[in-house]
Design an enzyme around this catalytic site. Structure first.
Site: not given
Ligand code: NAD
Ligand code: LMR
Length: 333
Positions: A16, A18, A21, A110, A117, A134, A164, A192
């Site tokens: 991901g 591009a 995050i 997802n 992967q 993530v 968190d 999470h």
């Molecule tokens: P985003 O949509 O900006 O970016 C996600 C990227 O993943 C996109 O560029 C997309 O093309 C790519 N992608 C999709 N499927 C893919 C695959 N099979 N292989 C490779 N790349 C792929 O999203 P973001 O804001 O960067 O967030 C990414 C993830 O992180 C989301 O699931 C979000 O909910 C999660 N997140 C988790 C936490 C945490 O605390 N654990 C916090 C924030 C966000």
């Molecule tokens: C966050 O905790 O900010 C991310 O997991 C985004 C969400 O969906 O809550």
């Protein structure tokens, strides 16, 4: 001891790449904040075909930073290529939650990403591979990937609850009007998600117990815990997009501590496969207090868990079991 010899460069794969995050994360990895200022990095960026061009744009910018530690960047839409020889895998790519969505809605969308992967990590990763998931729902996505990587030690698959934890530090620091650096051992249990349990009972501020200092159970239950647990949704509401720079920052913290160790007397929150500690069913990827040393984490043992905490931990663990059963029914594990 150090786990990556100075002479060798470390392969770090970011999926991901591009996404938002990815954009906040890659520059920090390349500048040495993930592994340390003495460790060279080779980046592998995995994206879906439609986003490869955008990833190439980010790679151009990385080049334009002339980072001394960055040895190279490869971009691919093929998971096998992306994970071949990987030492540190950051699985970020997933579909983020948008307004009104709960994490459960994301399981199916997802889940399909993390099976291939996991298989690719199993096929080609380096023996010392460490995986941080993530992408949400992070705990269960990590479980899916792990279940498809039977040759990799199960404990190398982790999910992120450090954001968190960091949120909880700031909320407590604001409440007590102390610097965050005064606080230690404030940790997150479970998923999470909104059921997570930010636990003040073992936290200390200076040499005093945090709960005693706060002395306000109403604030703990009705302000502190919900503010931390629902912060992700609050960010989405305010920004119109999910947290990005803070999530990247937490990913850096998680891997940095795992590889370089937690500070003396300090704990970190990591969602890791349960060994049955604290009654969490074995194998569930649930957040625990851990200490890290020599590239390994250990769940902190022997803590006294009060009745309130027991109830909160049981609720978040029950949600993780539901998610596990849901992906099992979808044939994802
Ligand atoms: P985003 O949509 O900006 O970016 C996600 C990227 O993943 C996109 O560029 C997309 O093309 C790519 N992608 C999709 N499927 C893919 C695959 N099979 N292989 C490779 N790349 C792929 O999203 P973001 O804001 O960067 O967030 C990414 C993830 O992180 C989301 O699931 C979000 O909910 C999660 N997140 C988790 C936490 C945490 O605390 N654990 C916090 C924030 C966000
Ligand atoms: C966050 O905790 O900010 C991310 O997991 C985004 C969400 O969906 O809550």
């Amino acid at each position: 001891g150090r786990i990556f010899p100075v002479a060798r460069s470390v392969n770090v794969t970011v999926t991901g790449a591009a996404g938002q995050i990815g954009y906040a994360l890659l520059f920090r990895i390349a500048s040495g904040q993930l592994l340390g200022q003495d460790t060279k990095v080779r980046l592998r960026l995995l994206e879906i075909p439609q986003a490869v061009k955008a990833a190439e744009g980010t790679a151009m910018e990385l080049e334009d930073c002339a980072f001394p530690l960055l040895e190279g960047i490869d971009i691919t839409d093929d998971a096998k290529t992306a994970f071949d020889g990987v030492n540190v895998a950051l699985l970020v790519g997933a579909r983020p939650r948008t307004k009104g969505m709960e994490r459960g809605d994301l399981l199916e969308a997802n889940g399909g990403i993390f099976k291939p992967q996991g298989e690719a990590i199993n096929a080609g990763a380096a023996d010392d591979v460490r995986v941080l998931v993530v992408g949400n729902p992070a705990n269960t996505n990590a479980l899916i990937a792990q279940q498809h990587a039977p040759d990799v030690p199960a404990e190398r698959f982790t999910a992120m609850t450090r954001l968190d934890e960091n949120r909880a530090y700031s909320q407590l620091a604001n409440k007590l009007r102390v610097p965050v650096t005064e606080i230690k051992r404030l940790v997150i249990w479970g998923n999470h998600s909104a059921t997570q349990y930010p636990d003040l009972t073992h936290a200390v501020v200076g040499d005093r117990n945090a709960l005693e200092l706060v002395d306000d159970q109403e604030w703990v239950e009705n302000t502190f815990i919900p503010t931390v647990a629902k912060r992700g949704a609050a960010i989405i509401e305010a920004r119109g997009a999910s947290s990005a720079a803070s999530a990247a920052n937490a990913a850096i913290d998680h891997v940095h501590d795992w590889v370089n160790g937690t500070a003396e007397g300090q704990w970190a929150s990591m969602a890791v496969p349960s060994d049955g500690s604290y009654g969490v069913p074995e194998g569930l990827i649930s957040s625990f207090p851990v200490v890290c040393k020599d590239g390994k984490y250990e769940i902190v043992q022997g803590l006294t868990i009060d009745a309130f905490s027991r109830g909160k931990i049981a609720a978040t663990v029950a949600e993780l079991e539901e998610e596990r059963d849901a992906v099992r029914n979808l044939g994802l594990i």
